[in-house]
Design an enzyme around this catalytic site. Structure first.
Site, PDB file in Angstrom:
ATOM      1  N   GLU A 197      11.661  -7.497  -1.947  1.00  0.00           N
ATOM      2  CA  GLU A 197      11.413  -8.628  -2.674  1.00  0.00           C
ATOM      3  C   GLU A 197      11.222  -8.494  -4.284  1.00  0.00           C
ATOM      4  OE1 GLU A 197       8.368 -10.003   0.040  1.00  0.00           O
ATOM      5  OE2 GLU A 197      10.097 -10.381   1.611  1.00  0.00           O
ATOM      6  N   ASN A 227       1.537  -6.129   5.311  1.00  0.00           N
ATOM      7  CA  ASN A 227       2.029  -6.582   3.763  1.00  0.00           C
ATOM      8  C   ASN A 227       1.894  -8.091   4.021  1.00  0.00           C
ATOM      9  OD1 ASN A 227       3.016  -7.390   1.469  1.00  0.00           O
ATOM     10  ND2 ASN A 227       5.173  -6.765   1.808  1.00  0.00           N
ATOM     11  N   LYS A 262       1.896 -10.270   1.335  1.00  0.00           N
ATOM     12  CA  LYS A 262       2.897 -10.720   0.669  1.00  0.00           C
ATOM     13  C   LYS A 262       2.134 -12.154  -0.245  1.00  0.00           C
ATOM     14  CE  LYS A 262       6.843  -9.614   3.190  1.00  0.00           C
ATOM     15  NZ  LYS A 262       8.292  -9.808   3.604  1.00  0.00           N
ATOM     16  N   GLY A 307      11.991 -10.914   7.437  1.00  0.00           N
ATOM     17  CA  GLY A 307      11.445 -12.331   7.608  1.00  0.00           C
ATOM     18  C   GLY A 307      12.521 -13.206   8.502  1.00  0.00           C
ATOM     19  N   GLY A 341       5.340  -7.747   7.923  1.00  0.00           N
ATOM     20  CA  GLY A 341       4.994  -9.064   7.245  1.00  0.00           C
ATOM     21  C   GLY A 341       4.392  -9.909   7.942  1.00  0.00           C
ATOM     22  N   SER A 389      10.998  -7.822  10.593  1.00  0.00           N
ATOM     23  CA  SER A 389      10.664  -8.466  11.847  1.00  0.00           C
ATOM     24  C   SER A 389      10.150  -7.648  12.899  1.00  0.00           C
ATOM     25  CB  SER A 389      11.995  -9.315  12.397  1.00  0.00           C
ATOM     26  OG  SER A 389      12.558 -10.209  11.120  1.00  0.00           O
ATOM     27  N   GLU A 426      13.066  -0.606   5.316  1.00  0.00           N
ATOM     28  CA  GLU A 426      12.919  -1.913   5.572  1.00  0.00           C
ATOM     29  C   GLU A 426      14.585  -2.540   5.211  1.00  0.00           C
ATOM     30  OE1 GLU A 426       8.978  -3.700   5.316  1.00  0.00           O
ATOM     31  OE2 GLU A 426       9.778  -3.902   3.427  1.00  0.00           O
ATOM     32  N   HIS A 479       9.362  -2.896  -2.746  1.00  0.00           N
ATOM     33  CA  HIS A 479       9.604  -3.699  -1.809  1.00  0.00           C
ATOM     34  C   HIS A 479      10.974  -4.394  -2.129  1.00  0.00           C
ATOM     35  CE1 HIS A 479       9.759  -7.180   1.143  1.00  0.00           C
ATOM     36  NE2 HIS A 479       8.713  -6.312   1.830  1.00  0.00           N
TER      37      HIS A 479
HETATM   38  P1  13P Z   1       8.644  -9.377   8.174  1.00  0.00           P
HETATM   39  O1  13P Z   1       7.848  -8.318   9.223  1.00  0.00           O
HETATM   40  O2  13P Z   1       8.040 -10.782   8.020  1.00  0.00           O
HETATM   41  O3  13P Z   1       9.868  -9.470   8.660  1.00  0.00           O
HETATM   42  O4  13P Z   1       8.325  -8.443   6.898  1.00  0.00           O
HETATM   43  C1  13P Z   1       8.650  -7.358   6.770  1.00  0.00           C
HETATM   44  C2  13P Z   1       8.299  -6.790   5.293  1.00  0.00           C
HETATM   45  O5  13P Z   1       8.792  -7.231   4.462  1.00  0.00           O
HETATM   46  C3  13P Z   1       6.983  -5.933   5.092  1.00  0.00           C
HETATM   47  O6  13P Z   1       6.989  -5.347   3.982  1.00  0.00           O
END
Ligand code: 13P
Length: 253
Positions: free
Chosen positions: A100, A9, A11, A176, A237, A216, A170, A98
């Protein structure tokens, strides 16, 4: 047998040229180095979808996906992108729900249920994200929350529709932050998710459902996470922005 998947992803990161060059590197490395039957998916910004989809033609192990879509088929929704548009440029997957999107854009389970319908109606596969915040974990409310996210977002689907869904667990506190759920913590929730799916759609469907872990996930922890019985891959991510890391995670199976 359920599909093993590693999905990236991106983002709202990477410029167009940079994205294309990273993606080309991923394709080459996957072709050269990945032998198993696992699938790699890259979920990029809308404006890169067509180009990435052109690049994966003829590479059956790699697919392209979007990170969101609008819940209506078409109409006066200035600035929005429909599932049909995403499909028409060659994408196969769409991330929905997601954290976010839930957190910054107020997306609720009811809206996500509509998005799931429109995605499936346009022959795309949803990668449906669920997961708890740290507060919900500390209050021991996470099983209940996961159950509600599943039942309100997905469990209106028919058996045939549900067979197209990829679920991604997640935990919000792991996204993140560099703080990964331990393999045991993740496995516990994945097993619970599969059990909920079995209660609704039967054991066979549950056994065939791909459930990804995200938060992560990186080259160091992927192997242990992916070796858990109910973890069928990852939604990545930060580490998906580097071709070498992303492909090493794919190779962690
Ligand atoms: P990270 O791998 O940066 O923690 O993000 C995970 C994520 O939100 C994937 O959709």
């Amino acid at each position: 047998m359920r599909q093993k998947i590693v999905a990236g992803n991106w983002k709202m990161n990477l410029g167009y040229n940079e994205g294309l060059s990273i993606f080309s590197e991923v394709i080459n490395m996957v072709n050269d180095e990945v032998t198993g039957a696992q699938t790699a998916i890259v979920c990029c910004p809308y404006t890169y979808l067509h180009s990435l989809a052109q690049l994966v033609k003829g590479h059956s192990q790699i697919s392209v996906g979007a990170q969101n879509c609008h819940q209506e088929e078409a109409g006066a929704f200035t600035g929005e992108i429909s599932a049909k548009m995403i499909r028409s440029v060659g994408a196969q997957y769409v991330i929905l729900g997601h954290s976010e999107r839930r957190q910054y854009f107020g997306e609720k389970n009811e809206l996500l249920a509509k998005k799931t319908d429109v995605v499936l109606g346009n022959s795309l596969k949803p990668i449906f994200c669920i997961g708890e915040t740290m507060e919900e974990r500390e209050n021991d409310r996470f099983f209940e929350l996961i159950k509600t996210q599943l039942s309100e977002g997905l469990f209106h689907l028919t058996d045939t529709q549900f067979a197209q869904v990829v679920v991604a667990y997640e935990p919000v506190w792991a996204i993140g932050t560099g703080k990964t759920a331990s393999a045991a913590q993740a496995q516990e929730i994945h097993a619970f998710i599969r059990q909920e799916i079995a209660a609704k759609y039967g054991q066979e469907t549950a056994d065939d459902t791909t459930i990804l872990y995200g938060g992560s996930c990186n080259t160091k922890n992927a192997k242990e996470l992916f070796s858990q019985a109910d973890i069928d891959g990852g939604l990545i991510g930060g580490a998906s922005l580097k071709s070498r890391d992303f492909v090493d995670i794919i190779k962690a199976f």
